[in-house]
Design a protein around this motif. Structure first.
Motif, short mmCIF file in Angstrom:
data_model
loop_
_atom_site.label_atom_id
_atom_site.label_comp_id
_atom_site.label_asym_id
_atom_site.label_seq_id
_atom_site.Cartn_x
_atom_site.Cartn_y
_atom_site.Cartn_z
N LEU A 186 0.83 -1.21 0.00
CA LEU A 186 0.00 0.00 0.00
C LEU A 186 0.86 1.25 0.00
CD1 LEU A 186 -2.71 1.49 0.33
CD2 LEU A 186 -2.51 1.12 2.79
N TYR A 187 1.87 1.32 0.87
CA TYR A 187 2.68 2.53 0.97
C TYR A 187 3.61 2.68 -0.23
CZ TYR A 187 1.10 3.50 5.71
OH TYR A 187 0.33 3.80 6.79
N SER A 188 3.88 1.62 -0.93
CA SER A 188 4.64 1.78 -2.17
C SER A 188 3.77 2.36 -3.28
CB SER A 188 5.21 0.42 -2.60
OG SER A 188 4.17 -0.50 -2.91
N LEU A 189 2.46 2.04 -3.25
CA LEU A 189 1.54 2.62 -4.22
C LEU A 189 1.19 4.06 -3.90
CD1 LEU A 189 -0.90 -0.41 -4.66
CD2 LEU A 189 0.95 0.29 -6.18
N ILE A 190 1.10 4.40 -2.61
CA ILE A 190 0.76 5.76 -2.17
C ILE A 190 1.84 6.21 -1.20
CG2 ILE A 190 -1.07 7.24 -1.28
CD1 ILE A 190 -3.02 4.96 -1.71
N PRO A 191 2.97 6.73 -1.68
CA PRO A 191 4.06 7.10 -0.77
C PRO A 191 3.68 8.21 0.21
CG PRO A 191 4.84 6.92 -3.04
CD PRO A 191 3.36 6.87 -3.09
N ALA A 192 2.81 9.15 -0.22
CA ALA A 192 2.45 10.27 0.65
C ALA A 192 1.56 9.86 1.80
CB ALA A 192 1.77 11.38 -0.16
N LEU A 193 1.09 8.61 1.81
CA LEU A 193 0.21 8.17 2.88
C LEU A 193 0.90 8.17 4.23
CD1 LEU A 193 -2.53 6.97 3.73
CD2 LEU A 193 -1.61 4.70 3.17
N ILE A 194 2.21 8.04 4.25
CA ILE A 194 2.94 7.98 5.52
C ILE A 194 2.88 9.32 6.26
CG2 ILE A 194 5.20 8.69 4.62
CD1 ILE A 194 6.42 6.51 6.42
N PRO A 200 -5.11 8.24 12.35
CA PRO A 200 -6.41 7.62 12.06
C PRO A 200 -6.66 7.41 10.57
CG PRO A 200 -6.67 9.32 13.73
CD PRO A 200 -5.27 9.45 13.20
N ILE A 201 -6.20 8.35 9.73
CA ILE A 201 -6.36 8.19 8.29
C ILE A 201 -5.53 7.01 7.80
CG2 ILE A 201 -5.92 9.26 6.05
CD1 ILE A 201 -8.34 10.36 7.44
N GLY A 260 -17.70 -4.04 -3.47
CA GLY A 260 -16.40 -3.66 -4.00
C GLY A 260 -16.38 -2.21 -4.48
N ILE A 261 -17.47 -1.76 -5.11
CA ILE A 261 -17.54 -0.36 -5.55
C ILE A 261 -17.53 0.58 -4.35
CG2 ILE A 261 -18.98 1.33 -6.75
CD1 ILE A 261 -19.96 -0.93 -8.55
N ALA A 262 -18.27 0.21 -3.28
CA ALA A 262 -18.32 1.06 -2.09
C ALA A 262 -16.95 1.17 -1.43
CB ALA A 262 -19.35 0.51 -1.10
N VAL A 263 -16.27 0.04 -1.30
CA VAL A 263 -14.94 0.07 -0.69
C VAL A 263 -13.98 0.87 -1.56
CG1 VAL A 263 -12.97 -1.37 -0.03
CG2 VAL A 263 -15.29 -2.09 0.54
N LEU A 264 -14.10 0.77 -2.88
CA LEU A 264 -13.24 1.54 -3.78
C LEU A 264 -13.48 3.04 -3.62
CD1 LEU A 264 -11.16 1.59 -6.06
CD2 LEU A 264 -13.06 1.39 -7.69
N LEU A 265 -14.76 3.45 -3.54
CA LEU A 265 -15.06 4.87 -3.35
C LEU A 265 -14.51 5.39 -2.03
CD1 LEU A 265 -18.74 5.11 -4.66
CD2 LEU A 265 -16.70 6.09 -5.71
N PHE A 266 -14.68 4.60 -0.99
CA PHE A 266 -14.17 5.03 0.31
C PHE A 266 -12.64 5.08 0.32
CE2 PHE A 266 -13.42 3.95 4.96
CZ PHE A 266 -13.55 5.27 5.36
N VAL A 300 -7.69 8.43 0.28
CA VAL A 300 -6.45 8.89 -0.35
C VAL A 300 -6.45 10.40 -0.51
CG1 VAL A 300 -5.07 8.77 -2.47
CG2 VAL A 300 -6.06 6.69 -1.50
N GLN A 301 -7.63 10.99 -0.74
CA GLN A 301 -7.71 12.44 -0.86
C GLN A 301 -7.45 13.14 0.46
OE1 GLN A 301 -8.00 14.09 -3.72
NE2 GLN A 301 -8.06 12.14 -4.81
#
Length: 595
Positions: A133-141, A146-147, A256-262, A267-268
């Motif tokens: 996950l963190y390799s796909l979204i580096p800024a997540l760190i 809580p996010i 699956g669509i709901a989890v994808l939207l969330f 990520v935003q």
């Protein structure tokens, strides 16, 4: 909590952050309420036409829909008013409430360590899936904790739903018996609902996760279910009449669509790498006096900087102690100004939520949930109508509408519930000010004035402090919280060197202005000292003019006459000779007019 009002400013009066979310909650409540009323009316019609026990099915369905609608309305009404008091948001550490109290805490020491190092610390991700996950979204760190936890859990939940869907498709292909396939669909239907409803417990850490062991288990179910289920289903009831296979597939796809939207909405909420810096100042100060005077002056200046006349959050205070003839001392003050909401927090409304990237996907998630609730109400009402008017095999066929409605209601509830955590996010700006000074002191006695020639002398005990080190740290911080009663987390820090320099100059100026000479300040003291000095120099032409005239006469031996006392004169009546009052116009005895 109580409501506190102040007319000094309205910078703490935030618009309701749940205003947009309430629109979706009340919309879902209205749909469920209307569906419940319709089901109750249908039940009354069936009861009046004596349809038997089947007439109670719409009644139970109506009660369920009404209860769900009332629950959504209740949660929305609880969020109609939102207020941040002066004691909120909570501080970054435990606060020192008394103005003259010394103390510190472990949290405050951690904050000081961050300011000293001028850096923020972020926890390293653990686990194989989190590494992906963190390799796909580096800024997540850099996102708040809580996010990060929500993103990790939803990433694993999404993988679990995807793996469950693939496992179900593989398992369903290997069955020839319809009853066995329905039992497998029932198993996957319940597991998918469990994945959706478990995060609704309120704790992100309890969300379902997909471990390597769980992935292996899903693969084993997909491969060996066609072999094991027929062996077990021989002892189970025949469910070939129950329509559940298509509904299970639809549930997994919508979930699956709901989890994808969330997940996209989460990520935003991440941030770009913050630029951390620190405004620091270092000075060497000497002072002849009590070092605590510098702390007192610093506290007065900090009070002048209160935001909206709200006291600062005090985390550390240490009064310098000077005991004995000589030794070492240290003192410090660590405060945070009142956190104020960011300006973009004031512009959240239904229109701007669709344009802000941070809220756009969150609004889409809630709108998707309301649409699914509407579909669910329609399917459940259609089932109630068809089931009441059908008999035999047609009744079993209509059960598909009920299972599909339950599936859509579960996904819709997930969408409306799981997004609440993101609506409850609040970003604040504040300043951290930390001043520390330490040095050595030496006590001594100082006499001012010649012993034999000067008439006025002064003596005082002096605390001499030479080359005291003064350190100042000032920074503006970005902090975030996800509830009024939750502690804030720092997500950004920017140094303020100008304010640090101003505080350093203030301390230096205060040290230079300290005095150790004892002198009279009262006007009467000045007059008495001047008179005593003139008496000491009696006979000198230069000082004799300072004496009052009465004092000069007394010193020359002249007797001063007291001021004459004016006694009132008595008047008498010309007719009878009686005494008259001073303001009489007629005689009291004879009545004759007084000239």
């Amino acid at each position: 909590m109580s409501y506190e009002f102040s007319s000094e400013g309205d910078r703490l009066n935030l618009p309701n952050p749940f205003r947009v979310e309430n629109w979706f909650r009340f919309s879902a409540a209205a749909l469920l309420f209307v569906g419940g009323l319709a089901a109750l009316l249908l039940s009354r019609h069936n009861l009046s036409t004596h349809r038997g026990l089947w007439a109670f099915l719409p009644l139970a369905l109506g009660v369920f829909l009404l209860g769900s609608g009332i629950n959504y309305a209740r949660m929305g009404m609880m969020q109609l008013r939102f207020y941040f008091g002066r004691g909120q948001p909570l501080g970054l550490a435990a606060e020192i409430l008394a103005s003259n109290q010394d103390g510190t805490t472990k949290e405050a020491e951690d904050l000081q360590h961050r300011m000293r190092s001028g850096a923020l610390w972020f926890r390293e991700p653990q686990g194989a899936l989190n590494g992906l996950l963190y390799s796909l979204i580096p800024a997540l760190i850099y996102a708040p904790e809580p996010i990060r936890q929500l993103t990790q859990s939803q990433f694993q939940s999404g993988l679990a739903v995807l793996a469950t869907l693939l496992s179900f498709l593989v398992a369903a292909v290997g069955f020839d018996n319809t009853s066995d396939c329905v039992w497998v669909a029932f198993l996957f239907f319940g597991f998918t609902c469990f994945l959706l409803l478990r995060p609704m417990d309120g704790s992100a850490r309890q969300a379902a996760s997909l471990s390597p062991a769980g992935l292996i288990g899903l693969l084993l179910v997909a491969v060996f279910a066609p072999i094991l289920v027929p062996l077990i289903s021989r002892r189970l009831p025949d469910l070939s009449w129950f329509p559940l296979i298509t509904q299970t597939f639809a549930l997994m796809v919508c979930a699956g669509i709901a989890v994808l939207l969330f997940f996209v909405a989460l990520v935003q909420q991440t941030v770009i790498p913050p630029k951390t810096s620190m405004g620091t100042e270092l000075a060497t100060v000497s002072i002849n006096g009590q070092p605590k005077q510098l702390l007192d002056e610093l506290e007065r200046q900090m009070q002048h900087r209160w935001v909206e006349q709200i006291p600062n959050r005090r985390y550390v205070r240490h009064t310098p102690r000077v005991e004995g003839q000589s030794g070492q001392f240290t003192g410090q003050l660590f405060e945070e100004t009142q956190p104020l909401p960011r300006e973009d927090m004031r512009r959240i409304n239904f229109k701007s939520a669709f344009s802000e990237p941070r809220y756009r996907w969150l609004v889409s998630l809630n709108a998707y949930g309301v649409v699914l609730v509407a579909v669910s109400v329609f399917c459940l009402l259609w089932f109630a109508v068809e089931f009441s008017s059908s008999i035999g095999e047609r009744q079993t066929a209509t059960l598909g509408w009920a299972t599909f409605g339950i599936a859509m209601l579960a996904v819709g509830a997930y969408c409306l519930k799981v997004g609440h955590k993101l609506w409850a996010r609040f970003d604040f700006l504040s300043k951290l000010v930390w001043v520390q000074f330490d040095g050595n002191f030496q006590r001594s006695r100082m006499n001012l004035g010649a012993q034999f020639s000067d008439r006025v002398r002064t003596e005082s005990d002096v605390i001499a402090v030479n080359d005291m080190s003064v350190r100042v740290w000032v920074a503006e911080i970005d902090s975030v919280t996800f509830d009024r009663d939750h502690r804030r987390m720092i997500v950004g820090m920017r140094g303020l060197p100008d304010e640090a320099r101003e505080i350093r100059q203030l301390i230096e100026q205060c040290a230079q202005q300290q005095t150790f000479v004892v002198a009279p300040t009262s006007q009467r003291d000045i007059e008495k000292i001047a008179l005593a000095g003139a008496l000491n120099h009696l006979g000198d032409k230069d000082t004799s003019h300072l004496l009052p005239e009465q004092t000069k006469a007394m010193l020359r031996g002249q007797k001063t006459q007291p001021s004459p006392i004016h006694k009132p004169t008595r008047s008498y009546c010309a007719g009878c000779g009686d005494a008259l009052a001073s303001d009489a116009r007629f005689c009291d005895s004879c009545g004759r007019a007084v000239n």
